[in-house]
Design an enzyme around this catalytic site. Structure first.
Site, PDB file in Angstrom:
ATOM      1  N   LYS A  76     -87.261  77.732 126.203  1.00 34.42           N
ATOM      2  CA  LYS A  76     -88.235  78.201 127.205  1.00 34.42           C
ATOM      3  C   LYS A  76     -87.748  79.432 127.946  1.00 34.42           C
ATOM      4  CE  LYS A  76     -86.733  74.900 130.769  1.00 34.42           C
ATOM      5  NZ  LYS A  76     -87.162  73.885 131.725  1.00 34.42           N
ATOM      6  N   GLY A  99     -78.860  75.355 123.423  1.00 31.57           N
ATOM      7  CA  GLY A  99     -77.491  75.138 123.900  1.00 31.57           C
ATOM      8  C   GLY A  99     -76.625  74.642 122.756  1.00 31.57           C
ATOM      9  N   ARG A 121     -69.384  59.876 133.267  1.00 34.91           N
ATOM     10  CA  ARG A 121     -68.817  60.659 132.161  1.00 34.91           C
ATOM     11  C   ARG A 121     -67.405  61.144 132.492  1.00 34.91           C
ATOM     12  NH1 ARG A 121     -68.907  66.518 130.991  1.00 34.91           N
ATOM     13  NH2 ARG A 121     -69.797  66.681 133.075  1.00 34.91           N
ATOM     14  N   ARG A 136     -64.403  61.612 138.559  1.00 36.42           N
ATOM     15  CA  ARG A 136     -65.304  62.381 139.410  1.00 36.42           C
ATOM     16  C   ARG A 136     -66.103  61.575 140.427  1.00 36.42           C
ATOM     17  NH1 ARG A 136     -67.743  66.757 135.368  1.00 36.42           N
ATOM     18  NH2 ARG A 136     -65.655  67.625 135.232  1.00 36.42           N
ATOM     19  N   HIS A 162     -74.635  67.533 138.907  1.00 33.49           N
ATOM     20  CA  HIS A 162     -73.975  68.256 137.817  1.00 33.49           C
ATOM     21  C   HIS A 162     -74.398  67.787 136.428  1.00 33.49           C
ATOM     22  CE1 HIS A 162     -70.748  70.458 135.872  1.00 33.49           C
ATOM     23  NE2 HIS A 162     -70.242  69.350 135.368  1.00 33.49           N
ATOM     24  N   GLY A 200     -64.549  74.221 132.358  1.00 32.51           N
ATOM     25  CA  GLY A 200     -63.268  73.555 132.070  1.00 32.51           C
ATOM     26  C   GLY A 200     -62.893  73.565 130.604  1.00 32.51           C
ATOM     27  N   GLU A 204     -77.045  66.743 126.340  1.00 32.95           N
ATOM     28  CA  GLU A 204     -77.163  66.116 127.661  1.00 32.95           C
ATOM     29  C   GLU A 204     -78.459  65.328 127.852  1.00 32.95           C
ATOM     30  OE1 GLU A 204     -75.879  68.604 130.876  1.00 32.95           O
ATOM     31  OE2 GLU A 204     -76.702  67.249 132.387  1.00 32.95           O
ATOM     32  N   GLU A 211     -58.146  67.475 133.543  1.00 32.75           N
ATOM     33  CA  GLU A 211     -59.177  67.273 134.571  1.00 32.75           C
ATOM     34  C   GLU A 211     -59.166  65.813 134.986  1.00 32.75           C
ATOM     35  OE1 GLU A 211     -62.953  68.911 133.273  1.00 32.75           O
ATOM     36  OE2 GLU A 211     -61.960  70.693 132.517  1.00 32.75           O
ATOM     37  N   ALA A 251     -70.527  76.244 131.208  1.00 32.08           N
ATOM     38  CA  ALA A 251     -69.398  75.306 131.142  1.00 32.08           C
ATOM     39  C   ALA A 251     -68.099  76.059 131.389  1.00 32.08           C
ATOM     40  CB  ALA A 251     -69.374  74.598 129.794  1.00 32.08           C
TER      41      ALA A 251
HETATM   42  P1  FAD Z   1     -78.231  73.022 127.321  1.00 28.88           P
HETATM   43  O1  FAD Z   1     -77.044  73.801 126.988  1.00 28.88           O
HETATM   44  O2  FAD Z   1     -78.569  72.883 128.744  1.00 28.88           O
HETATM   45  O3  FAD Z   1     -79.483  73.659 126.575  1.00 28.88           O
HETATM   46  C1  FAD Z   1     -80.791  73.209 126.858  1.00 28.88           C
HETATM   47  C2  FAD Z   1     -81.783  74.070 126.123  1.00 28.88           C
HETATM   48  O4  FAD Z   1     -83.059  73.457 126.109  1.00 28.88           O
HETATM   49  C3  FAD Z   1     -81.993  75.448 126.742  1.00 28.88           C
HETATM   50  O5  FAD Z   1     -82.073  76.382 125.702  1.00 28.88           O
HETATM   51  C4  FAD Z   1     -83.353  75.316 127.422  1.00 28.88           C
HETATM   52  O6  FAD Z   1     -84.054  76.524 127.570  1.00 28.88           O
HETATM   53  C5  FAD Z   1     -84.047  74.419 126.438  1.00 28.88           C
HETATM   54  N1  FAD Z   1     -85.200  73.718 126.993  1.00 28.88           N
HETATM   55  C6  FAD Z   1     -85.214  72.794 127.982  1.00 28.88           C
HETATM   56  N2  FAD Z   1     -86.478  72.377 128.196  1.00 28.88           N
HETATM   57  C7  FAD Z   1     -87.270  73.054 127.333  1.00 28.88           C
HETATM   58  C8  FAD Z   1     -88.680  73.075 127.075  1.00 28.88           C
HETATM   59  N3  FAD Z   1     -89.550  72.327 127.764  1.00 28.88           N
HETATM   60  N4  FAD Z   1     -89.135  73.899 126.123  1.00 28.88           N
HETATM   61  C9  FAD Z   1     -88.291  74.695 125.411  1.00 28.88           C
HETATM   62  N5  FAD Z   1     -86.966  74.724 125.624  1.00 28.88           N
HETATM   63  C10 FAD Z   1     -86.462  73.907 126.565  1.00 28.88           C
HETATM   64  N6  FAD Z   1     -69.216  69.933 129.843  1.00 28.88           N
HETATM   65  C11 FAD Z   1     -68.010  69.876 129.234  1.00 28.88           C
HETATM   66  O7  FAD Z   1     -67.827  69.100 128.300  1.00 28.88           O
HETATM   67  N7  FAD Z   1     -67.007  70.711 129.621  1.00 28.88           N
HETATM   68  C12 FAD Z   1     -67.146  71.598 130.630  1.00 28.88           C
HETATM   69  O8  FAD Z   1     -66.240  72.339 130.939  1.00 28.88           O
HETATM   70  C13 FAD Z   1     -68.384  71.641 131.317  1.00 28.88           C
HETATM   71  N8  FAD Z   1     -68.562  72.475 132.367  1.00 28.88           N
HETATM   72  C14 FAD Z   1     -69.797  72.570 132.932  1.00 28.88           C
HETATM   73  C15 FAD Z   1     -70.000  73.506 133.946  1.00 28.88           C
HETATM   74  C16 FAD Z   1     -71.269  73.692 134.470  1.00 28.88           C
HETATM   75  C17 FAD Z   1     -71.482  74.684 135.571  1.00 28.88           C
HETATM   76  C18 FAD Z   1     -72.349  72.914 133.985  1.00 28.88           C
HETATM   77  C19 FAD Z   1     -73.719  73.100 134.530  1.00 28.88           C
HETATM   78  C20 FAD Z   1     -72.147  71.961 133.004  1.00 28.88           C
HETATM   79  C21 FAD Z   1     -70.873  71.787 132.464  1.00 28.88           C
HETATM   80  N9  FAD Z   1     -70.638  70.857 131.462  1.00 28.88           N
HETATM   81  C22 FAD Z   1     -69.419  70.793 130.857  1.00 28.88           C
HETATM   82  C23 FAD Z   1     -71.747  70.083 130.896  1.00 28.88           C
HETATM   83  C24 FAD Z   1     -72.203  70.772 129.605  1.00 28.88           C
HETATM   84  O9  FAD Z   1     -72.124  72.160 129.760  1.00 28.88           O
HETATM   85  C25 FAD Z   1     -73.624  70.391 129.252  1.00 28.88           C
HETATM   86  O10 FAD Z   1     -73.783  68.999 129.304  1.00 28.88           O
HETATM   87  C26 FAD Z   1     -73.965  70.855 127.843  1.00 28.88           C
HETATM   88  O11 FAD Z   1     -73.692  72.217 127.723  1.00 28.88           O
HETATM   89  C27 FAD Z   1     -75.417  70.569 127.533  1.00 28.88           C
HETATM   90  O12 FAD Z   1     -75.716  71.161 126.311  1.00 28.88           O
HETATM   91  P2  FAD Z   1     -77.133  70.920 125.658  1.00 28.88           P
HETATM   92  O13 FAD Z   1     -77.145  71.660 124.372  1.00 28.88           O
HETATM   93  O14 FAD Z   1     -77.437  69.478 125.635  1.00 28.88           O
HETATM   94  O15 FAD Z   1     -78.174  71.563 126.699  1.00 28.88           O
HETATM   95  C1  SIN Z   2     -65.495  71.452 135.091  1.00 27.13           C
HETATM   96  O1  SIN Z   2     -65.037  72.423 134.493  1.00 27.13           O
HETATM   97  O2  SIN Z   2     -65.020  70.992 136.137  1.00 27.13           O
HETATM   98  C2  SIN Z   2     -66.677  70.783 134.517  1.00 27.13           C
HETATM   99  C3  SIN Z   2     -66.266  70.001 133.361  1.00 27.13           C
HETATM  100  C4  SIN Z   2     -67.326  69.027 132.962  1.00 27.13           C
HETATM  101  O3  SIN Z   2     -68.386  68.952 133.549  1.00 27.13           O
HETATM  102  O4  SIN Z   2     -67.068  68.279 132.021  1.00 27.13           O
END
Ligand code: FAD
Ligand code: SIN
Length: 533
Positions: A36, A12, A388, A292, A353, A49, A377, A116, A47
């Site tokens: 994975k 991510g 948050r 929120r 969420h 917003g 995250e 937001e 994501a």
């Molecule tokens: P992720 O993007 O979740 O990536 C996790 C990675 O770890 C994946 O590749 C997964 O396969 C891998 N992984 C996990 N476990 C294992 C394992 N055991 N072995 C190998 N690989 C593994 N935040 C904002 O700031 N603005 C927004 O607008 C917003 N909108 C959102 C809307 C939605 C629907 C959601 C669900 C979240 C939103 N968020 C938003 C939150 C934000 O998107 C996430 O917090 C952020 O993208 C997390 O990024 P990350 O790189 O930490 O993890």
């Molecule tokens: C959303 O677009 O409402 C999600 C934004 C966030 O989780 O920060």
């Protein structure tokens, strides 16, 4: 066996940003990014917003963004971290744009800014209502051009390797736990491999799948948090689970729910109850744009009072043109299930969420285990406190990916490989007889967490949850000892650990603050700082 200087678990925003930076700075070193699932199947991709970042200095300021973050965090944010993230954010966003991410612009070339809940200004840059998809696309494209990065997909990391795997007794009190790499189940060969690394970054994302309905995709099973907990590293503030107020309600929903971004309310969408009343003004002067935790609790209360499974989001006053300019994906999704948003209200309900707590880190993303970093995250940096602020998490992931990168750069040449790591011991295990033993336990776990450890909690519910989880844990541990490993079993085991940590944190916190609301302690008179497990 694989060997790499830098190992990144997760593809991510957090993992990819870090990998790109390290690869560019160290062209002679190898970086493995392991995931994975498919490379883009991440929370990041969903994501909507956008990214909260100060870029209009005429109308906005770092001070205002800092203040909004602190207010949302309800007294538990680390102010130093908040200042770091808000002030370093603009540079990180600039880099992302240089790597190819596109954000919507006004005709005069300025970025379009959304709003937001909890934000005092319009400051959220976005790409329509699919910001995460665009960021993930740009990052993966940039990664594919880096010769020294190998992305290994469909490889499930089981555990981080520490002194424990050499037979030493490791406890929470052990002062110098070290990470030497990971064991991972290759889902294509079904073999367990060891990957030896000088330095490992966990960027494994959230844990929404511990609840019955969540905005998170199926990968969000808290694996990183569970691994660090098993390895005796520190985890904090797990009780602060953010429920997004407005997931699209569909009858019988379970698993991933489609999100209706808060930016819709930022542009004027109004929440209404069963009787058509715009109820938010009864709960908070900021109405639909309160933080929120407040909006989700208000919806929960309206649903209970009126005996409904959802409330409504009213966008009928938008023209199709205005709505689709910012939210084309939501428009299409609603239309696909028979909702024309210019004529019908959208049924919405809260869904799990975001995990505000996670693997405890310092201001450089270092965990309490040597040579192991965490960001995104799965980490708990101190930014979010008890709740948050919307759209702060993509920003946090970028800022901390950069800080992990700076720190590791300084240290990488002083770390050596530990090459005497034992192979994974899988002797004595048999094929699992029935998958239902796993799938049924997962359903039970999700029900227990949703019914007893959701938006509103109390001591009796937490106690019940804890007893149910004990049983699930015992049964699942037996399966883990006796049968060969599958991703479903590994995820169930991790989710039970995460559920246990949420319940434990919630039971320790004898007050109501931010996202944690316990009707037995409805005020903030028993303040405890961070709960570290
Ligand atoms: P992720 O993007 O979740 O990536 C996790 C990675 O770890 C994946 O590749 C997964 O396969 C891998 N992984 C996990 N476990 C294992 C394992 N055991 N072995 C190998 N690989 C593994 N935040 C904002 O700031 N603005 C927004 O607008 C917003 N909108 C959102 C809307 C939605 C629907 C959601 C669900 C979240 C939103 N968020 C938003 C939150 C934000 O998107 C996430 O917090 C952020 O993208 C997390 O990024 P990350 O790189 O930490 O993890
Ligand atoms: C959303 O677009 O409402 C999600 C934004 C966030 O989780 O920060």
């Amino acid at each position: 066996m694989l060997q790499t200087d830098f190992l990144v678990i997760g593809s991510g925003i957090a993992g990819l940003t870090y990998a790109l930076k390290v690869a560019t700075a160290c062209p002679d070193k190898k970086i493995i990014v392991m995931t994975k699932a498919a490379a883009d199947e991440t929370n990041t991709k969903y994501a909507q917003g956008g990214v909260a970042v100060v870029n209009d200095l005429e109308n906005d300021s770092f001070e205002k963004h800092i203040e909004d973050t602190l207010i949302a965090g309800d007294g538990l944010c680390n102010k130093n971290i908040v200042e770091i993230v808000v002030k370093e954010g603009p540079d990180r966003v600039r880099e992302l744009i240089e790597w190819g991410a596109r954000f919507d612009k006004e005709k005069d070339g300025d970025y379009k800014l959304g709003k937001e809940g909890g934000h005092s200004e319009f400051r959220i840059i976005h790409h329509k209502d699919i910001t995460g998809w665009e960021m993930e696309r740009a990052l993966l494209e940039a990664i594919s051009k880096q010769k020294n990065i190998e992305v290994i997909k469909h490889c499930f990391v089981i555990d981080i390797i520490t002194q424990h795997h050499f037979g030493y007794l490791i406890t929470k009190a052990s002062p110098d736990i070290e990470c030497y790499g990971v064991y991972a189940l290759n889902l294509e060969t079904n073999r367990i491999e060891k990957i030896i690394a000088k330095c490992t970054l966990l960027a494994t994302g959230g844990n929404g799948q511990v609840y019955r309905t969540t905005t998170n995709p199926s990968i969000a099973t808290g694996d990183g948090v569970a691994m660090v907990y098993r390895a005796k590293g520190r985890i904090e503030n797990m009780e602060f689970i953010q429920f997004h107020p407005t997931a699209l309600y569909e009858a019988g929903m379970r698993g991933q729910a489609f999100l209706i971004t808060e930016a819709v309310r930022g542009d004027g969408g109004i929440l209404r109850n069963k009787n058509g009343e715009a109820f938010m003004e009864r709960y908070d002067p900021r109405r639909d744009l309160a933080p929120r935790d407040i909006v989700a609790r208000a919806i929960d209360s309206e649903m209970k009072k009126t005996g409904t499974e959802h409330v409504w989001l009213d966008c009928r006053h938008f023209t199709k043109e205005k709505f689709t300019e910012h939210f084309p994906n939501i428009y299409q999704k609603c239309l696909s299930i028979g909702i024309d948003i210019t004529q019908h209200m959208i049924p919405v309900a809260p869904a799990a969420h975001y995990s505000c707590g996670g693997i405890k880190t310092d201001e450089w993303g270092r965990t309490t285990i040597h040579n192991l970093y965490a960001c995104g995250e799965c980490s708990s940096t101190g930014l979010h406190g008890a709740n948050r602020l919307a759209s702060n998490s993509l920003l946090e992931a970028m800022v901390f990916a950069h800080r992990c990168f700076l720190d590791v750069l300084d240290r990488i040449n002083t770390i050596s490989f530990n090459e005497s790591i034992p192979d994974w011991n899988a002797r004595g295990t048999t094929e699992p007889r029935e998958m239902i033993l796993i799938t049924q336990s997962l359903k039970e776990l999700q029900l227990v967490m949703s019914d007893y450890v959701g938006i509103v909690r109390n001591d009796v519910r937490l106690h019940r949850a804890s007893k149910r989880l004990d049983l699930l844990w015992e049964e699942t541990e037996q399966l883990y000892q006796d049968t060969s490993l599958s991703p479903q079993l590994l995820e169930l085991r991790n989710l039970i650990t995460v559920g246990y940590l949420i319940v434990k944190g919630a039971a320790f916190r004898k007050e109501s603050r931010g996202l944690h609301f316990n009707t037995d302690y409805p005020d903030k008179s028993n303040m405890v700082q961070n709960i570290v497990l």
